[in-house]
Design a protein around this motif. Sequence first.
Motif, PDB file in Angstrom:
ATOM      1  N   PHE A  68     104.856  -8.357  71.754  1.00 10.94           N
ATOM      2  CA  PHE A  68     106.020  -8.276  70.872  1.00 10.94           C
ATOM      3  C   PHE A  68     105.608  -8.132  69.410  1.00 10.94           C
ATOM      4  O   PHE A  68     106.296  -7.470  68.615  1.00 10.94           O
ATOM      5  N   GLY A  69     104.472  -8.736  69.052  1.00  6.38           N
ATOM      6  CA  GLY A  69     103.967  -8.569  67.690  1.00  6.38           C
ATOM      7  C   GLY A  69     103.574  -7.138  67.408  1.00  6.38           C
ATOM      8  O   GLY A  69     103.807  -6.615  66.315  1.00  6.38           O
ATOM      9  N   ALA A  70     102.971  -6.472  68.395  1.00  2.00           N
ATOM     10  CA  ALA A  70     102.581  -5.074  68.226  1.00  2.00           C
ATOM     11  C   ALA A  70     103.804  -4.177  68.063  1.00  2.00           C
ATOM     12  O   ALA A  70     103.818  -3.243  67.251  1.00  2.00           O
ATOM     13  N   ILE A  71     104.857  -4.456  68.831  1.00  2.00           N
ATOM     14  CA  ILE A  71     106.094  -3.675  68.697  1.00  2.00           C
ATOM     15  C   ILE A  71     106.737  -3.908  67.339  1.00  2.00           C
ATOM     16  O   ILE A  71     107.181  -2.977  66.660  1.00  2.00           O
ATOM     17  N   TRP A  72     106.797  -5.170  66.928  1.00  2.00           N
ATOM     18  CA  TRP A  72     107.413  -5.522  65.652  1.00  2.00           C
ATOM     19  C   TRP A  72     106.665  -4.868  64.491  1.00  2.00           C
ATOM     20  O   TRP A  72     107.265  -4.399  63.518  1.00  2.00           O
ATOM     21  N   ALA A  73     105.343  -4.812  64.588  1.00  2.00           N
ATOM     22  CA  ALA A  73     104.545  -4.242  63.507  1.00  2.00           C
ATOM     23  C   ALA A  73     104.600  -2.721  63.506  1.00  2.00           C
ATOM     24  O   ALA A  73     104.142  -2.082  62.552  1.00  2.00           O
ATOM     25  N   GLY A  74     105.137  -2.121  64.566  1.00  2.00           N
ATOM     26  CA  GLY A  74     105.186  -0.672  64.639  1.00  2.00           C
ATOM     27  C   GLY A  74     103.816  -0.051  64.775  1.00  2.00           C
ATOM     28  O   GLY A  74     103.546   1.003  64.184  1.00  2.00           O
ATOM     29  N   LEU A  75     102.948  -0.687  65.546  1.00  2.00           N
ATOM     30  CA  LEU A  75     101.579  -0.195  65.692  1.00  2.00           C
ATOM     31  C   LEU A  75     101.555   1.052  66.566  1.00  2.00           C
ATOM     32  O   LEU A  75     102.547   1.424  67.197  1.00  2.00           O
ATOM     33  N   VAL A  76     100.391   1.680  66.615  1.00  2.00           N
ATOM     34  CA  VAL A  76     100.252   2.940  67.348  1.00  2.00           C
ATOM     35  C   VAL A  76     100.514   2.682  68.832  1.00  2.00           C
ATOM     36  O   VAL A  76     100.294   1.577  69.340  1.00  2.00           O
ATOM     37  N   PRO A  77     100.983   3.701  69.576  1.00  2.00           N
ATOM     38  CA  PRO A  77     101.314   3.512  70.993  1.00  2.00           C
ATOM     39  C   PRO A  77     100.144   3.011  71.834  1.00  2.00           C
ATOM     40  O   PRO A  77     100.362   2.314  72.836  1.00  2.00           O
ATOM     41  N   THR A  78      98.907   3.339  71.441  1.00  2.00           N
ATOM     42  CA  THR A  78      97.741   2.892  72.215  1.00  2.00           C
ATOM     43  C   THR A  78      97.694   1.369  72.293  1.00  2.00           C
ATOM     44  O   THR A  78      97.410   0.799  73.359  1.00  2.00           O
ATOM     45  N   VAL A  79      97.990   0.702  71.181  1.00  2.00           N
ATOM     46  CA  VAL A  79      97.945  -0.762  71.144  1.00  2.00           C
ATOM     47  C   VAL A  79      99.039  -1.339  72.031  1.00  2.00           C
ATOM     48  O   VAL A  79      98.821  -2.319  72.757  1.00  2.00           O
ATOM     49  N   ILE A  80     100.218  -0.743  71.982  1.00  2.00           N
ATOM     50  CA  ILE A  80     101.330  -1.243  72.781  1.00  2.00           C
ATOM     51  C   ILE A  80     101.039  -1.057  74.269  1.00  2.00           C
ATOM     52  O   ILE A  80     101.307  -1.942  75.095  1.00  2.00           O
ATOM     53  N   VAL A  81     100.468   0.098  74.626  1.00  2.00           N
ATOM     54  CA  VAL A  81     100.110   0.343  76.034  1.00  2.00           C
ATOM     55  C   VAL A  81      99.064  -0.663  76.502  1.00  2.00           C
ATOM     56  O   VAL A  81      99.140  -1.199  77.622  1.00  2.00           O
ATOM     57  N   LEU A  82      98.076  -0.957  75.655  1.00  4.07           N
ATOM     58  CA  LEU A  82      97.057  -1.941  76.016  1.00  4.07           C
ATOM     59  C   LEU A  82      97.659  -3.332  76.171  1.00  4.07           C
ATOM     60  O   LEU A  82      97.266  -4.097  77.063  1.00  4.07           O
ATOM     61  N   ALA A  83      98.609  -3.676  75.304  1.00  3.02           N
ATOM     62  CA  ALA A  83      99.274  -4.979  75.417  1.00  3.02           C
ATOM     63  C   ALA A  83     100.020  -5.090  76.743  1.00  3.02           C
ATOM     64  O   ALA A  83      99.994  -6.141  77.400  1.00  3.02           O
ATOM     65  N   VAL A  84     100.680  -3.991  77.150  1.00  2.00           N
ATOM     66  CA  VAL A  84     101.364  -3.976  78.448  1.00  2.00           C
ATOM     67  C   VAL A  84     100.339  -4.101  79.578  1.00  2.00           C
ATOM     68  O   VAL A  84     100.563  -4.817  80.569  1.00  2.00           O
ATOM     69  N   TYR A  85      99.202  -3.422  79.429  1.00  2.00           N
ATOM     70  CA  TYR A  85      98.146  -3.482  80.446  1.00  2.00           C
ATOM     71  C   TYR A  85      97.626  -4.904  80.615  1.00  2.00           C
ATOM     72  O   TYR A  85      97.423  -5.381  81.748  1.00  2.00           O
ATOM     73  N   PHE A  86      97.413  -5.611  79.491  1.00  2.00           N
ATOM     74  CA  PHE A  86      96.923  -6.984  79.550  1.00  2.00           C
ATOM     75  C   PHE A  86      97.929  -7.889  80.261  1.00  2.00           C
ATOM     76  O   PHE A  86      97.551  -8.720  81.087  1.00  2.00           O
ATOM     77  N   CYS A  87      99.200  -7.736  79.932  1.00  2.00           N
ATOM     78  CA  CYS A  87     100.238  -8.547  80.581  1.00  2.00           C
ATOM     79  C   CYS A  87     100.292  -8.256  82.080  1.00  2.00           C
ATOM     80  O   CYS A  87     100.444  -9.176  82.898  1.00  2.00           O
ATOM     81  N   PHE A  88     100.150  -6.983  82.437  1.00  2.00           N
ATOM     82  CA  PHE A  88     100.172  -6.597  83.853  1.00  2.00           C
ATOM     83  C   PHE A  88      98.989  -7.203  84.601  1.00  2.00           C
ATOM     84  O   PHE A  88      99.145  -7.770  85.699  1.00  2.00           O
ATOM     85  N   LEU A  89      97.782  -7.099  84.004  1.00  2.00           N
ATOM     86  CA  LEU A  89      96.594  -7.621  84.666  1.00  2.00           C
ATOM     87  C   LEU A  89      96.653  -9.144  84.791  1.00  2.00           C
ATOM     88  O   LEU A  89      96.221  -9.715  85.799  1.00  2.00           O
ATOM     89  N   ASP A  90      97.178  -9.819  83.755  1.00  2.00           N
ATOM     90  CA  ASP A  90      97.377 -11.274  83.843  1.00  2.00           C
ATOM     91  C   ASP A  90      98.284 -11.621  85.018  1.00  2.00           C
ATOM     92  O   ASP A  90      98.018 -12.563  85.776  1.00  2.00           O
ATOM     93  N   SER A  91      99.357 -10.863  85.144  1.00  3.00           N
ATOM     94  CA  SER A  91     100.321 -11.123  86.227  1.00  3.00           C
ATOM     95  C   SER A  91      99.683 -10.894  87.594  1.00  3.00           C
ATOM     96  O   SER A  91      99.941 -11.639  88.548  1.00  3.00           O
ATOM     97  N   VAL A  92      98.838  -9.861  87.700  1.00  2.00           N
ATOM     98  CA  VAL A  92      98.149  -9.595  88.965  1.00  2.00           C
ATOM     99  C   VAL A  92      97.231 -10.753  89.331  1.00  2.00           C
ATOM    100  O   VAL A  92      97.204 -11.206  90.491  1.00  2.00           O
ATOM    101  N   LEU A  93      96.474 -11.269  88.363  1.00  2.00           N
ATOM    102  CA  LEU A  93      95.555 -12.374  88.634  1.00  2.00           C
ATOM    103  C   LEU A  93      96.319 -13.640  89.009  1.00  2.00           C
ATOM    104  O   LEU A  93      95.919 -14.367  89.935  1.00  2.00           O
ATOM    105  N   ILE A  94      97.418 -13.923  88.308  1.00  2.00           N
ATOM    106  CA  ILE A  94      98.221 -15.101  88.636  1.00  2.00           C
ATOM    107  C   ILE A  94      98.810 -14.966  90.041  1.00  2.00           C
ATOM    108  O   ILE A  94      98.812 -15.927  90.826  1.00  2.00           O
ATOM    109  N   THR A  95      99.309 -13.774  90.378  1.00  2.00           N
ATOM    110  CA  THR A  95      99.861 -13.545  91.711  1.00  2.00           C
ATOM    111  C   THR A  95      98.796 -13.729  92.785  1.00  2.00           C
ATOM    112  O   THR A  95      99.051 -14.325  93.843  1.00  2.00           O
ATOM    113  N   GLN A  96      97.586 -13.236  92.521  1.00  2.00           N
ATOM    114  CA  GLN A  96      96.492 -13.398  93.480  1.00  2.00           C
ATOM    115  C   GLN A  96      96.163 -14.873  93.692  1.00  2.00           C
ATOM    116  O   GLN A  96      95.960 -15.319  94.829  1.00  2.00           O
TER     117      GLN A  96
END
Length: 321
Positions: A68-96
């Motif tokens: 949400f900080g990356a979105i609020w700051a209006g950072l480049v799309p690469t950073v936002i995509v990576l932030a989504v990737y990190f959240c997704f991978l965290d969720s996968v590990l927690i689910t496992q």
Amino acid sequence: MAGLFLGMVTTQLTPHEAVSGIFGSISLASWVFLLVPQLIENYKCGSADGVSLSFLTVWLLGDITNFFGAIWAGLVPTVIVLAVYFCFLDSVLITQCLYYNLINSRKAGRRPSAVIDRVDPDSPGQPLLSQGENGPGGLNGSRRRSSVSHRRRSSQCSHLPRDTIAQILEEDSQKKLWVKNTVSVLLVCATGAAGWAIAWKTGVWTPTPEETGGQSAGLAKGPQTLGYLSALFYLGARIPQIIKNYREQSCEGLSLLFFILSIVGNATYGCGILFHSIEKEYFLTNLPWLIGSLGTMVEDAIIFMQFRIYSTGTSQSSVIE
């Protein structure tokens, strides 16, 4: 993470900007592969008992806040995509972890009754002949003889030096693990450096000016609040894992490479920011991300020492036995 991408304005490449870009790219590569070793470790063990779910949950909150900080700051799309990737991978590990905990708890719940039905000597269906063979101690003659011979072998082995075959094999496996982890880290660093070179040559990555003017100051208040909050989550996330390791006196089930990559990623990230600029305004803008990165390095180092201490204690106890 967000600090390296504030103000993507093209400028002439200087040596310290090149070093900053390489460090930033290496940190990016480290984070991309960060959770993969732990996912593989859980899969190999068929268990996630060594991982603290509180650790992963608080870490996920930190990544969500960073997103949400990356979105609020209006950072480049690469950073936002990576932030989504990190959240997704965290969720996968927690689910496992939740999956293995559920499966193993069900297996543990069925095991005691099966063992009782199979072993109970007072069961009406238990043959009298087998009870007589077992005798009052519940052991048949061959088992008693084997236990006596085992005690004799143990007394003989007590005179052997500590450098036994088991200890040699343990040290050999540890050496192989260190070689494997070292090669993995070098490959990640090489991938990050090569990625930066390709991105620079193709124009995907461009150096940023040291002074971003009022733009950084305008972005500081909102995203920095979330930045400090995410840093707080990152700093607090490892505490449950450290406590769990201390209580169990073990790091079994944890991937050492996971924490090594975390140290490498945070160290290169901090260096990437500092090599870019040490101007007061820029430093203060990126302070929450520096606190989160450099602070978690200390906690990762504590877990790293726990690996060393508890693995030594385990190998010594196996030799004594």
